[in-house]
Design a protein around this motif. Sequence first.
Motif, PDB file in Angstrom:
ATOM      1  N   SER A 134       0.391  -1.470  -0.449  1.00  0.00           N
ATOM      2  CA  SER A 134      -0.104  -0.174  -0.291  1.00  0.00           C
ATOM      3  C   SER A 134       0.608   0.707  -0.172  1.00  0.00           C
ATOM      4  O   SER A 134       0.003   2.195  -0.296  1.00  0.00           O
ATOM      5  N   GLY A 139      -2.691   4.396  -1.014  1.00  0.00           N
ATOM      6  CA  GLY A 139      -3.845   4.883  -1.572  1.00  0.00           C
ATOM      7  C   GLY A 139      -4.090   4.100  -3.541  1.00  0.00           C
ATOM      8  O   GLY A 139      -3.075   3.620  -3.161  1.00  0.00           O
ATOM      9  N   ASN A 140      -4.713   4.703  -3.592  1.00  0.00           N
ATOM     10  CA  ASN A 140      -5.568   4.193  -4.607  1.00  0.00           C
ATOM     11  C   ASN A 140      -4.170   4.701  -6.033  1.00  0.00           C
ATOM     12  O   ASN A 140      -4.265   4.092  -6.519  1.00  0.00           O
ATOM     13  N   ASP A 141      -3.515   5.844  -5.803  1.00  0.00           N
ATOM     14  CA  ASP A 141      -2.161   5.896  -6.341  1.00  0.00           C
ATOM     15  C   ASP A 141      -1.454   4.522  -6.454  1.00  0.00           C
ATOM     16  O   ASP A 141      -0.331   4.749  -7.976  1.00  0.00           O
ATOM     17  N   TYR A 142      -1.172   4.064  -5.727  1.00  0.00           N
ATOM     18  CA  TYR A 142      -0.241   2.499  -4.903  1.00  0.00           C
ATOM     19  C   TYR A 142      -0.782   1.663  -6.178  1.00  0.00           C
ATOM     20  O   TYR A 142       0.070   1.269  -7.201  1.00  0.00           O
ATOM     21  N   ASP A 143      -1.814   1.852  -6.184  1.00  0.00           N
ATOM     22  CA  ASP A 143      -2.717   1.007  -6.640  1.00  0.00           C
ATOM     23  C   ASP A 143      -2.020   1.039  -8.545  1.00  0.00           C
ATOM     24  O   ASP A 143      -2.331   0.080  -9.054  1.00  0.00           O
ATOM     25  N   LEU A 144      -2.697   2.034  -8.665  1.00  0.00           N
ATOM     26  CA  LEU A 144      -2.562   2.283 -10.110  1.00  0.00           C
ATOM     27  C   LEU A 144      -0.929   2.179 -10.714  1.00  0.00           C
ATOM     28  O   LEU A 144      -0.798   1.516 -11.599  1.00  0.00           O
TER      29      LEU A 144
END
Length: 94
Positions: free
Chosen positions: A34, A58-63
């Motif tokens: 994460s 967060g979402n940036d890490y997932d992307l």
Amino acid sequence: MANIAIQTVQIWSNGQTIAGNNLEAYSIYDNLTSESKFYYQVQKDDQSLINGNISITGNDYDLWMQNNFATQWALTYICNQLNLIPIIPTKTKK
């Protein structure tokens, strides 16, 4: 370690204004689920003008983890966080 050319930015360094033209960065921490932290420096040629750390979470890490061009994605993300404009080479058709 990776780098990307950036649109010239004026940086105050050691009592003078110097035009930075390169962003260099590398991961200094990644928990593999994460969060990743990057050390960055804005340079003129090989001279470091400013440096620091930026996290991707967060979402940036997932992307970032899903991207096939993760290195370029991370460099572009760091540029966006620092209000720098990356110069991304374009491919021309022959």
